[in-house]
Design a protein around this motif. Structure first.
Motif, PDB file in Angstrom:
ATOM      1  N   PRO A  10      23.151  56.736  41.884  1.00 18.16           N
ATOM      2  CA  PRO A  10      23.868  55.546  42.360  1.00 18.16           C
ATOM      3  C   PRO A  10      24.122  55.650  43.864  1.00 18.16           C
ATOM      4  N   LYS A  11      24.104  54.502  44.515  1.00 14.22           N
ATOM      5  CA  LYS A  11      24.332  54.488  45.960  1.00 14.22           C
ATOM      6  C   LYS A  11      25.803  54.564  46.304  1.00 14.22           C
ATOM      7  N   HIS A  12      26.657  54.167  45.352  1.00 10.77           N
ATOM      8  CA  HIS A  12      28.099  54.290  45.550  1.00 10.77           C
ATOM      9  C   HIS A  12      28.749  54.655  44.217  1.00 10.77           C
ATOM     10  N   LEU A  13      29.906  55.207  44.294  1.00 14.50           N
ATOM     11  CA  LEU A  13      30.621  55.641  43.102  1.00 14.50           C
ATOM     12  C   LEU A  13      31.690  54.603  42.774  1.00 14.50           C
ATOM     13  N   ASN A  14      31.543  53.926  41.654  1.00 14.14           N
ATOM     14  CA  ASN A  14      32.516  52.928  41.229  1.00 14.14           C
ATOM     15  C   ASN A  14      33.547  53.606  40.332  1.00 14.14           C
ATOM     16  N   LEU A  15      34.733  53.874  40.880  1.00 10.60           N
ATOM     17  CA  LEU A  15      35.762  54.597  40.145  1.00 10.60           C
ATOM     18  C   LEU A  15      36.338  53.786  38.989  1.00 10.60           C
ATOM     19  N   PHE A  16      36.170  52.462  39.017  1.00 10.94           N
ATOM     20  CA  PHE A  16      36.690  51.623  37.946  1.00 10.94           C
ATOM     21  C   PHE A  16      35.802  51.670  36.696  1.00 10.94           C
ATOM     22  N   LYS A  17      34.573  52.137  36.839  1.00  8.42           N
ATOM     23  CA  LYS A  17      33.675  52.229  35.692  1.00  8.42           C
ATOM     24  C   LYS A  17      33.704  53.606  35.031  1.00  8.42           C
TER      25      LYS A  17
END
Length: 129
Positions: A10-17
């Motif tokens: 992933p290009k960014h880490l989505n902490l909500f997922k």
């Protein structure tokens, strides 16, 4: 081969997922509640105490505010912050003393902290209402 693996990251880490385990959620809420108790909690508490002690007229003003049902409901949130922070702090002290460090015990104590925070808030709120 290495280039193909690089493209799947992933290009960014989505902490909500990311689904956190319950002990982590309790720990995060403990930190958030502590920060919110510090600011704006302490300044608001000191302002309220100053108004209570300043004069009989300011005391009446504070009492009038506290009779408002919307204010009463709003004050349940900082009450929960305090009670959750207290219960989670006791849990953390016990963990530091090596009590309940097994995974099953940690999950159970996390559930107890959440339940105790909500139950104590409801009981105290009911008494103050």
């Amino acid at each position: 081969m290495e280039a193909k693996l690089h493209h799947k990251r992933p290009k960014h880490l989505n902490l909500f997922k990311i689904k956190q385990p319950l002990p982590a959620v309790v720990s995060i809420l403990h930190r958030i509640s502590g920060a919110l108790l510090f600011f704006p909690g302490i300044p608001l508490l000191l302002c309220g105490l100053q108004m209570l002690l300043q004069s009989p007229q300011s005391f009446e003003v504070v009492q009038e505010y506290l009779r408002n049902p919307v204010i009463k409901l709003t004050l349940l949130l900082p009450l929960w912050f305090f009670l959750h922070h207290l219960c989670a702090g006791i849990r953390h002290v016990l963990l530091d003393l090596q009590v309940g460090i097994q995974l099953a015990h940690a999950r159970t104590s996390s559930k107890l902290v959440l339940a105790a925070g909500f139950l104590l808030t409801a009981l105290i709120g009911w008494q103050l209402w």
